[in-house]
Scaffold this motif. Structure first.
Motif, PDB file in Angstrom:
ATOM      1  N   ASN A 243      38.798 -30.398  27.900  1.00 45.42           N
ATOM      2  CA  ASN A 243      37.505 -31.022  28.125  1.00 45.42           C
ATOM      3  C   ASN A 243      36.443 -30.318  27.271  1.00 45.42           C
ATOM      4  N   PRO A 244      36.432 -30.630  25.970  1.00 48.13           N
ATOM      5  CA  PRO A 244      35.512 -29.912  25.079  1.00 48.13           C
ATOM      6  C   PRO A 244      34.047 -30.093  25.457  1.00 48.13           C
ATOM      7  N   ALA A 245      33.723 -31.251  26.031  1.00 50.78           N
ATOM      8  CA  ALA A 245      32.319 -31.492  26.403  1.00 50.78           C
ATOM      9  C   ALA A 245      31.891 -30.502  27.486  1.00 50.78           C
ATOM     10  N   GLU A 246      32.735 -30.342  28.489  1.00 50.32           N
ATOM     11  CA  GLU A 246      32.417 -29.394  29.556  1.00 50.32           C
ATOM     12  C   GLU A 246      32.419 -27.955  29.026  1.00 50.32           C
ATOM     13  N   ALA A 247      33.338 -27.686  28.096  1.00 50.39           N
ATOM     14  CA  ALA A 247      33.393 -26.340  27.491  1.00 50.39           C
ATOM     15  C   ALA A 247      32.080 -26.028  26.782  1.00 50.39           C
ATOM     16  N   LYS A 248      31.540 -27.034  26.071  1.00 47.22           N
ATOM     17  CA  LYS A 248      30.272 -26.834  25.372  1.00 47.22           C
ATOM     18  C   LYS A 248      29.156 -26.507  26.356  1.00 47.22           C
ATOM     19  N   LYS A 249      29.182 -27.190  27.498  1.00 45.60           N
ATOM     20  CA  LYS A 249      28.141 -26.931  28.510  1.00 45.60           C
ATOM     21  C   LYS A 249      28.235 -25.487  29.017  1.00 45.60           C
ATOM     22  N   LEU A 250      29.454 -25.044  29.260  1.00 46.45           N
ATOM     23  CA  LEU A 250      29.635 -23.673  29.754  1.00 46.45           C
ATOM     24  C   LEU A 250      29.168 -22.655  28.710  1.00 46.45           C
ATOM     25  N   VAL A 251      29.480 -22.957  27.449  1.00 46.43           N
ATOM     26  CA  VAL A 251      29.060 -22.058  26.372  1.00 46.43           C
ATOM     27  C   VAL A 251      27.533 -22.050  26.265  1.00 46.43           C
ATOM     28  N   ALA A 252      26.931 -23.231  26.412  1.00 44.47           N
ATOM     29  CA  ALA A 252      25.469 -23.314  26.340  1.00 44.47           C
ATOM     30  C   ALA A 252      24.827 -22.504  27.465  1.00 44.47           C
ATOM     31  N   ALA A 253      25.413 -22.595  28.650  1.00 43.54           N
ATOM     32  CA  ALA A 253      24.875 -21.835  29.788  1.00 43.54           C
ATOM     33  C   ALA A 253      25.001 -20.334  29.545  1.00 43.54           C
ATOM     34  N   TYR A 254      26.134 -19.936  28.994  1.00 44.42           N
ATOM     35  CA  TYR A 254      26.351 -18.518  28.686  1.00 44.42           C
ATOM     36  C   TYR A 254      25.329 -18.050  27.645  1.00 44.42           C
ATOM     37  N   THR A 255      25.131 -18.889  26.624  1.00 45.15           N
ATOM     38  CA  THR A 255      24.205 -18.539  25.549  1.00 45.15           C
ATOM     39  C   THR A 255      22.779 -18.393  26.096  1.00 45.15           C
ATOM     40  N   ALA A 256      22.416 -19.309  26.980  1.00 43.64           N
ATOM     41  CA  ALA A 256      21.074 -19.247  27.566  1.00 43.64           C
ATOM     42  C   ALA A 256      20.899 -17.977  28.389  1.00 43.64           C
ATOM     43  N   LYS A 257      21.940 -17.584  29.048  1.00 41.76           N
ATOM     44  CA  LYS A 257      21.882 -16.407  29.920  1.00 41.76           C
ATOM     45  C   LYS A 257      21.870 -15.093  29.122  1.00 41.76           C
ATOM     46  N   HIS A 258      22.677 -15.041  28.064  1.00 39.17           N
ATOM     47  CA  HIS A 258      22.836 -13.787  27.327  1.00 39.17           C
ATOM     48  C   HIS A 258      22.061 -13.732  26.019  1.00 39.17           C
ATOM     49  N   GLY A 259      21.527 -14.852  25.593  1.00 40.17           N
ATOM     50  CA  GLY A 259      20.739 -14.845  24.363  1.00 40.17           C
ATOM     51  C   GLY A 259      21.557 -15.074  23.108  1.00 40.17           C
ATOM     52  N   SER A 260      22.833 -15.096  23.229  1.00 33.57           N
ATOM     53  CA  SER A 260      23.691 -15.387  22.072  1.00 33.57           C
ATOM     54  C   SER A 260      24.992 -16.006  22.567  1.00 33.57           C
ATOM     55  N   ALA A 261      25.604 -16.751  21.655  1.00 37.75           N
ATOM     56  CA  ALA A 261      26.868 -17.412  22.015  1.00 37.75           C
ATOM     57  C   ALA A 261      27.968 -16.373  22.184  1.00 37.75           C
ATOM     58  N   PRO A 262      28.955 -16.678  23.003  1.00 34.71           N
ATOM     59  CA  PRO A 262      30.063 -15.733  23.142  1.00 34.71           C
ATOM     60  C   PRO A 262      30.784 -15.534  21.815  1.00 34.71           C
ATOM     61  N   SER A 263      31.115 -14.302  21.540  1.00 31.58           N
ATOM     62  CA  SER A 263      31.778 -13.954  20.284  1.00 31.58           C
ATOM     63  C   SER A 263      32.993 -13.093  20.605  1.00 31.58           C
ATOM     64  N   LEU A 264      34.112 -13.444  20.037  1.00 28.17           N
ATOM     65  CA  LEU A 264      35.312 -12.665  20.361  1.00 28.17           C
ATOM     66  C   LEU A 264      36.305 -12.663  19.204  1.00 28.17           C
ATOM     67  N   GLN A 265      37.238 -11.747  19.322  1.00 25.26           N
ATOM     68  CA  GLN A 265      38.311 -11.635  18.332  1.00 25.26           C
ATOM     69  C   GLN A 265      39.620 -12.115  18.953  1.00 25.26           C
ATOM     70  N   LEU A 266      40.304 -12.967  18.225  1.00 22.42           N
ATOM     71  CA  LEU A 266      41.615 -13.462  18.669  1.00 22.42           C
ATOM     72  C   LEU A 266      42.685 -12.702  17.893  1.00 22.42           C
ATOM     73  N   LEU A 267      43.502 -11.979  18.624  1.00 17.94           N
ATOM     74  CA  LEU A 267      44.482 -11.075  18.024  1.00 17.94           C
ATOM     75  C   LEU A 267      45.856 -11.745  18.023  1.00 17.94           C
ATOM     76  N   THR A 268      46.596 -11.541  16.958  1.00 16.26           N
ATOM     77  CA  THR A 268      47.982 -12.018  16.941  1.00 16.26           C
ATOM     78  C   THR A 268      48.802 -11.085  16.075  1.00 16.26           C
ATOM     79  N   ILE A 269      50.108 -11.340  16.033  1.00 18.14           N
ATOM     80  CA  ILE A 269      50.957 -10.483  15.208  1.00 18.14           C
ATOM     81  C   ILE A 269      51.135 -11.088  13.830  1.00 18.14           C
ATOM     82  N   THR A 270      51.666 -10.294  12.915  1.00 17.99           N
ATOM     83  CA  THR A 270      51.835 -10.745  11.533  1.00 17.99           C
ATOM     84  C   THR A 270      53.044 -11.670  11.451  1.00 17.99           C
ATOM     85  N   ASP A 271      52.802 -12.911  11.748  1.00 15.86           N
ATOM     86  CA  ASP A 271      53.858 -13.914  11.733  1.00 15.86           C
ATOM     87  C   ASP A 271      53.232 -15.200  11.222  1.00 15.86           C
TER      88      ASP A 271
END
Lengths: 563, 314
Positions: free
Chosen positions: A372-400
């Motif tokens: 549900n990307p639309a709902e995901a966007k809403k959650l991200v917007a709420a987080y951004t409003a609360k913290h002042g910036s969008a969530p930022s993260l690193q996605l880790l994987t192995i060398t494959d």
């Protein structure tokens, strides 16, 4: 998703289990507590001239012949207390050794080297009677003292000892009787005896290890006798003429060849260099399905216990993934079907948790967030409003390379809902370090293949949570008392309905907490030429059908080659 | 020549010592340690402490180094933490595979590059020269991991002429061994052919413009004699230097081909050991490979003194 070994069903012991009761399932009393309803060894294709069901034998078994199998990877040795057995390791073990207990096709745990294994009324003592007239390859008999000596070595080992912390003592009360005393009741103790810690080696091998022999010669009771091993090239074993199971095995010789590259392994099968190959790439199934002269068996839809699942793991104690709304947004932004179409080879179905449809633990509504990307966007917007910036993260994987593609797709999906994502690839050894220390935000992995849900206790328990930087087996550091209580209920109850309910609760709670974002089932497959008979249809010593294809593991005992 | 070689030998010893220190230190600077691999999820502080002591990893680095070097001098390069296989055994089983692979690939490379360069350098910028130069340029751009699957698809799966994977020792079955060696050797030889051809061609063209070649022609010597006896030797200097570096690099650089063709060579073993943080195996193999590289350079230097004695005087 990757052929590099992570925490598969069978690597559990190798990778380790810390808490007591890590190796468990149905009681020796029978299948009342079995973690599943039926075996679902899959039959993907039937080629012309092959058996009606792939992996099942047709006609009268034929004695003789040599079988060569191409493996995904090499192993590091044959000694259960010291070596890391993954799917490949178990194939070597199935040739040379026998387990005390084995998994039946219905998921119940049945005696193998043991003639019986009976718990007391409180399930904290198990009395095992050994099968008579079983001899090791050197002619020495299987006795209770040898079993005790095996467990002395297993418990002393840093590798396997932790998996046996629930075992207070193992004693021989007479020549053929072994008593296991547990530190706490466990109705499912015997399932562990079907894993690495249940394969018995001869006293001669234990003596070699005690004498510091670098590469001890394997001495087992198994259907084949060790001949030679050149690591990374080949392993050869020949028929055990004195095998205790009358008339078995049928083959004269088995050769195992590690061929790490999938395409080369497939090419070797096509050119006749090997008769069978294993694979964890679903595209292998796709490439051989329906091809004349080949038969394919896979673990898709396997409902015994828990199948291995591929997922993105989220650290629940570091920002921004410590925020449930971010985890929900990440879950809602992943289009599982797209990932499955691209990487699952068309053989995986949408998953909503730990179990597949058909499993007694499966529930249609786990509460796992739908795409549900639309709902995901809403959650991200709420987080951004609360913290002042969008969530930022690193996605880790192995060398494959395949995983690199997977994370790129996921990265795009997450970025489309407004999450800032960077991708990093590290070596397998490093990513496990990061998992243990909690030094990640999001990471790909696969895990949880287990014949019984209780085996996964250590990964979800509140007792294995630790702060970032400390060693913790609950990698996402998801400390949920509801899960802990359900896990303990599942472990200690003797009532199957209560047990099922407990593990359904665990499943639902994980879907609520979202430490894992489910991607697809991790599928194992085996492709054989059509003359290889009966590789996925073993029979246990008591006449019951054995589990034919346990996530890439199969028994060579009753294989024969048709003319 | 004696002084020259002694000087080179002293350099070899010094370089080898530096290599031993670097190999030892670099491995210890890598993230993670072998206890993580051995213990897996049993990696508790207590277990780790026990294992570190068992493996001697709790000792000061210099102490670990002296123990390791002393043992190495006595032919003991240690034992794998993971499967308890001795490093010398890994070398004994892996080296013949890699050496054979390198030898066959280099024989093919020289067999193709030298005659081709000798032919085209006589008439540069003609069609054969242009085709050869362009083709070898293309070969340079084709890494073994691209060439290998193509070779397998065409010559193993398609035509069925060669096996797709496998290795049988020469001593067990010579014909099978050669049969299995051809595709992997060809896979790694492409780059070598290109380098040797281009260097030799360039030097030959230059040499053929020298006065002594004109003199040879004026004496009525045959083209074959001029090319082989007069032009080739002074023109082979760059190619020999490149071969030294190339062969040294291939000792560890064959790992891709070894992995693809499931051949138990040194490169395959080394990469596996690195992935598993199998310190002693990494140290032992790296040390031997690095010293082999240095020794090959020493041999090349020696060959230079034969090919061109002016090297000694300079």
């Amino acid at each position: 998703m990757s052929e590099k070994n992570e925490f598969s069903r069978r690597t559990f012991i190798a990778k380790g289990a810390v808490a007591g009761g890590a190796v468990v399932l149905a009681g020796a009393a029978g299948s009342a507590l079995a973690g599943c309803s039926s075996s679902t060894t899959s039959s993907s294709t039937t080629a012309a001239g092959a058996s009606s069901k792939p992996g099942y034998g047709v006609g009268t078994p034929v004695r003789g012949g040599s079988l060569t199998i191409g493996l995904v990877a090499e192993i590091d040795g044959f000694y259960p207390p010291n070596n890391h057995w993954d799917t490949n390791g178990y194939l070597y073990a199935q040739c040379l050794y026998d387990p005390l207990m084995a998994i039946a096709a219905d998921g119940s745990i049945q005696p193998y080297l043991a003639a019986s294994c009976t718990p007391n009324s409180t399930y904290d003592t198990y009395t095992m009677t050994l099968r008579p007239n079983v001899k090791f390859h050197d002619g020495s008999p299987l006795t209770s003292q040898v079993v005790v000596n095996n467990y002395t070595a297993l418990k002393a080992s840093l590798l396997t000892g932790q998996a046996l912390t629930q075992v207070a003592s193992v004693t021989a009360t007479d020549a053929m009787t072994v008593v296991f005393k547990l530190v706490a009741p466990n109705p499912g103790f015997t399932a562990g005896l079907a894993t690495q810690v249940g394969y018995m080696v001869g006293q001669a091998m234990i003596d070699q290890v005690n004498a510091k022999v670098a590469l001890p010669t394997p001495v087992g009771t198994g259907p084949f006798v060790y001949q030679n091993w050149q690591p990374n090239n080949h392993f050869t074993c020949t028929r055990n003429p004195n095998y205790w199971r009358q008339g078995l095995p049928y083959l004269d010789q088995i050769t195992l060849k590690p061929i790490p590259d999938t395409i080369q392994r497939e090419a070797t099968l096509k050119t006749g260099g090997v008769d069978m190959i294993g694979s964890t790439d679903p595209n292998t199934i796709h490439r051989f399905q329906g091809q004349s002269g080949y038969q394919v068996v896979d673990s898709a839809n396997d409902i015994i216990g828990e199948p291995s699942m591929a997922f993105v793991m989220l650290n629940t104690v570091v920002a921004p993934t410590n925020d449930l709304s971010v985890r929900q947004a990440l879950a809602m932004a992943i289009d599982q079907s797209t990932i499955q179409k691209i990487f699952g080879g068309g053989f995986t179905k949408p998953v909503n948790g730990l179990y597949l449809e058909g499993s007694p633990y499966y529930t249609a509504d786990t509460g796992y967030p739908a795409y549900n990307p639309a709902e995901a966007k809403k959650l991200v917007a709420a987080y951004t409003a609360k913290h002042g910036s969008a969530p930022s993260l690193q996605l880790l994987t192995i060398t494959d390379p395949r995983l690199a593609q997977v994370v790129q797709i996921i990265q795009q999906m997450w970025q489309q809902v407004g999450i800032d994502v960077t991708v990093a690839q590290v070596e397998q050894a490093d990513i496990i370090n990061d998992f243990i220390a909690g030094k990640f935000q999001a990471a790909t992995s696969y895990q949880f293949g287990a014949v019984d849900p209780d085996i996964n206790y250590v990964w979800w328990s509140t007792t294995t949570v630790g702060p970032v930087g400390s060693i913790a087996l609950n990698f996402p550091r998801n400390s949920d008392p509801v899960i802990e209580q359900a896990l303990l209920t599942g472990r200690h109850t003797t009532d199957q309905a209560t047990r099922v309910q407990a593990y359904q609760t665990v499943n639902k709670q994980l879907c609520k907490d979202l430490p894992y974002l489910w991607l697809e089932q991790y599928i194992f497959s085996e492709v054989a030429t059509s003359n290889v008979q009966n590789f996925a249809n073993p029979t246990l010593p008591n006449g019951m059908a054995g589990w034919g294809f346990d996530e890439g593991i199969f028994s060579p005992t009753a294989i024969w080659l048709s003319k | 020549m004696g002084k020259y070689l002694i000087r080179r030998f002293i350099q070899l010893v010094v370089v080898s010592f530096v290599i031993s220190v670097l190999v030892f230190m670099l491995v210890h600077l890598l993230p993670g340690d072998p206890t993580t691999q051995i213990l897996g999820a049993n990696d508790t502080a207590a277990n780790r402490a026990i294992l570190l002591k068992q493996l001697g990893l709790n000792l000061p680095l210099w102490h670990q180094y002296t123990i390791w070097l002393n043992a190495a001098f006595h032919g003991n390069l240690g034992t794998s933490y993971l499967n308890h296989e001795s490093v010398t055994h890994i070398l004994a089983t892996g080296a013949p595979v890699s050496i054979e692979l390198i030898v066959i690939s280099q024989v093919i490379a020289f067999a193709v590059a030298i005659p081709l360069a000798l032919v085209v350098s006589r008439k540069p910028n003609r069609w054969l020269d242009n085709v050869s130069t362009t083709s070898t340029f293309g070969l340079l751009a084709l890494p073994p991991f691209v060439v290998a699957p193509i070779l397998v698809a065409v010559f193993a799966v398609g035509l069925g002429w060669f096996p797709a994977t496998g290795y049988t020792p020469f001593t067990q079955a010579p014909l099978t061994n050669i049969h299995e060696m051809i595709l992997p050797s060809v896979a790694i030889t492409a780059g070598s052919i290109a380098v040797y051809f281009r260097l030799l061609r360039s030097d030959l063209i230059s040499t053929l413009q020298q006065d002594f070649i004109t003199m040879a022609r004026s004496k009525g010597l045959s083209n074959v004699r001029i090319m082989w006896r007069h032009a080739f030797r002074p023109s082979s200097f760059s190619m020999l230097a490149a071969a030294g570096i190339n062969i040294g690099s291939l000792i560890a650089g064959t790992f891709v081909v070894e992995l693809l063709f499931a051949m138990p060579g040194l490169g395959y073993a080394l990469v596996g050991a690195v992935e598993q943080r199998d310190y002693l195996v990494v140290q032992g193999l790296s040390l031997v490979i690095a010293i082999a590289f240095v020794i090959i350079q020493f041999i090349i230097d020696f060959i230079f003194t034969i090919v061109d004695p002016r090297v000694v005087r300079e």
